[in-house]
Design an enzyme around this catalytic site. Structure first.
Site, PDB file in Angstrom:
ATOM      1  N   HIS A  54       0.843  -1.191   0.000  1.00 16.44           N
ATOM      2  CA  HIS A  54       0.000   0.000   0.000  1.00 16.44           C
ATOM      3  C   HIS A  54       0.881   1.245   0.000  1.00 16.44           C
ATOM      4  O   HIS A  54       2.019   1.214   0.495  1.00 16.44           O
ATOM      5  CB  HIS A  54      -0.902   0.000   1.239  1.00 16.44           C
ATOM      6  CG  HIS A  54      -2.083  -0.915   1.133  1.00 16.44           C
ATOM      7  ND1 HIS A  54      -3.141  -0.905   2.016  1.00 16.44           N
ATOM      8  CD2 HIS A  54      -2.377  -1.880   0.231  1.00 16.44           C
ATOM      9  CE1 HIS A  54      -4.024  -1.818   1.668  1.00 16.44           C
ATOM     10  NE2 HIS A  54      -3.585  -2.430   0.593  1.00 16.44           N
ATOM     11  N   GLU A  56       0.792   3.863   1.839  1.00 20.18           N
ATOM     12  CA  GLU A  56       1.207   4.291   3.179  1.00 20.18           C
ATOM     13  C   GLU A  56       2.397   3.478   3.682  1.00 20.18           C
ATOM     14  O   GLU A  56       3.327   4.025   4.304  1.00 20.18           O
ATOM     15  CB  GLU A  56       0.071   4.115   4.197  1.00 20.18           C
ATOM     16  CG  GLU A  56      -1.200   4.871   3.889  1.00 20.18           C
ATOM     17  CD  GLU A  56      -2.201   4.018   3.124  1.00 20.18           C
ATOM     18  OE1 GLU A  56      -1.810   3.359   2.138  1.00 20.18           O
ATOM     19  OE2 GLU A  56      -3.378   4.013   3.517  1.00 20.18           O
ATOM     20  N   CYS A  84      -6.217   1.620   5.841  1.00 21.49           N
ATOM     21  CA  CYS A  84      -6.853   0.376   6.277  1.00 21.49           C
ATOM     22  C   CYS A  84      -6.264  -0.038   7.634  1.00 21.49           C
ATOM     23  O   CYS A  84      -5.397   0.642   8.192  1.00 21.49           O
ATOM     24  CB  CYS A  84      -6.628  -0.727   5.234  1.00 21.49           C
ATOM     25  SG  CYS A  84      -4.921  -1.344   5.190  1.00 21.49           S
ATOM     26  N   CYS A  87      -2.390  -0.521   7.556  1.00 27.06           N
ATOM     27  CA  CYS A  87      -1.639   0.745   7.518  1.00 27.06           C
ATOM     28  C   CYS A  87      -1.793   1.511   8.830  1.00 27.06           C
ATOM     29  O   CYS A  87      -0.834   2.137   9.305  1.00 27.06           O
ATOM     30  CB  CYS A  87      -2.097   1.576   6.324  1.00 27.06           C
ATOM     31  SG  CYS A  87      -1.681   0.792   4.742  1.00 27.06           S
TER      32      CYS A  87
END
Lengths: 146, 146
Positions: A54, A56, A84, A87
């Site tokens: 991801h 992040e 999410c 993260c």
């Protein structure tokens, strides 16, 4: 004011556009320390075949690498989509000072949970350029359906 | 039975010992597919200055890399310590079939939360060789205090 949250969210949106062009779910992130971008990343889960890639997560790793230390105290993460659980868990460990996100993720966003996931010292701001961030996601999923 | 959960947890414990020797919090993990270890990793958060470098995260990435796809359906993760929120979030995305852990983490383990973090299809088993796994952690923290 030049360096406001919208300014840095536009930088995160640039990253999200790179993801879009690469046929990745368009999420982008930057990490900012004293009005300076120290890390940029966009979602690469498809290209890398890796659910952990991801925007992040990559931005956290890159920022820590830049700083030479694992804690992101005094830093702000700007991300176009609400983080999410994974993260949010990483942001907790990083002790980052601020998290600013654009679009809400009503399905997988960390704030839908009852338990607080971020570090108690982390300030959270949502909805910064939310329409632009959500619009890019909608455009992506509408194209997929065509 | 040769290939039981204790067998593979011993493999994860070997990884935890490598972490111990490198002065990292001693957590190790392996990913197993049809009785074959397809990924091994241990905690590297200190060496890499990276809060995301938990054993589980690296094992998920390595297993996906081995398989050439991001989903770990039919795989089992063995990890010596109960996964944290970040790692549980990553395991959710991976759709892994089973998670087997050794020692419980009463402070930061995912199961202390009220919200279910793992994928509903993921089977979870805790306490496999729990004493050995917890013992290694205790030894590590006792040494730090000396």
């Amino acid at each position: 004011m030049l360096f406001d949250d919208a300014y840095f969210m536009r930088e995160a949106l640039k990253e999200a556009h790179y993801a879009f062009e690469e046929e990745e779910i368009p999420v982008g992130a930057v990490v900012v320390l004293r009005n300076r971008v120290i890390a940029r990343a966009h979602n690469l889960t498809e290209r890398l075949h890796d659910v952990t890639a991801h925007a992040e997560m990559q931005a956290i790793t890159a920022a820590a690498n830049h700083l030479g230390g694992k804690y992101l105290v005094d830093c702000t993460l700007y991300v176009t989509l609400e983080p999410c659980v994974m993260c949010a868990g990483a942001l907790y460990w990083s002790q980052i000072s601020r998290v600013v996100y654009g679009a809400s993720d009503v399905k997988r966003g960390f704030s839908r949970l009852h338990d607080p996931l971020l570090h108690p010292k982390t300030e959270v701001v949502g909805g910064v350029m939310g329409e632009e961030c959500a619009g890019l996601m909608l455009e992506f999923f509408n194209r997929l359906r065509q």
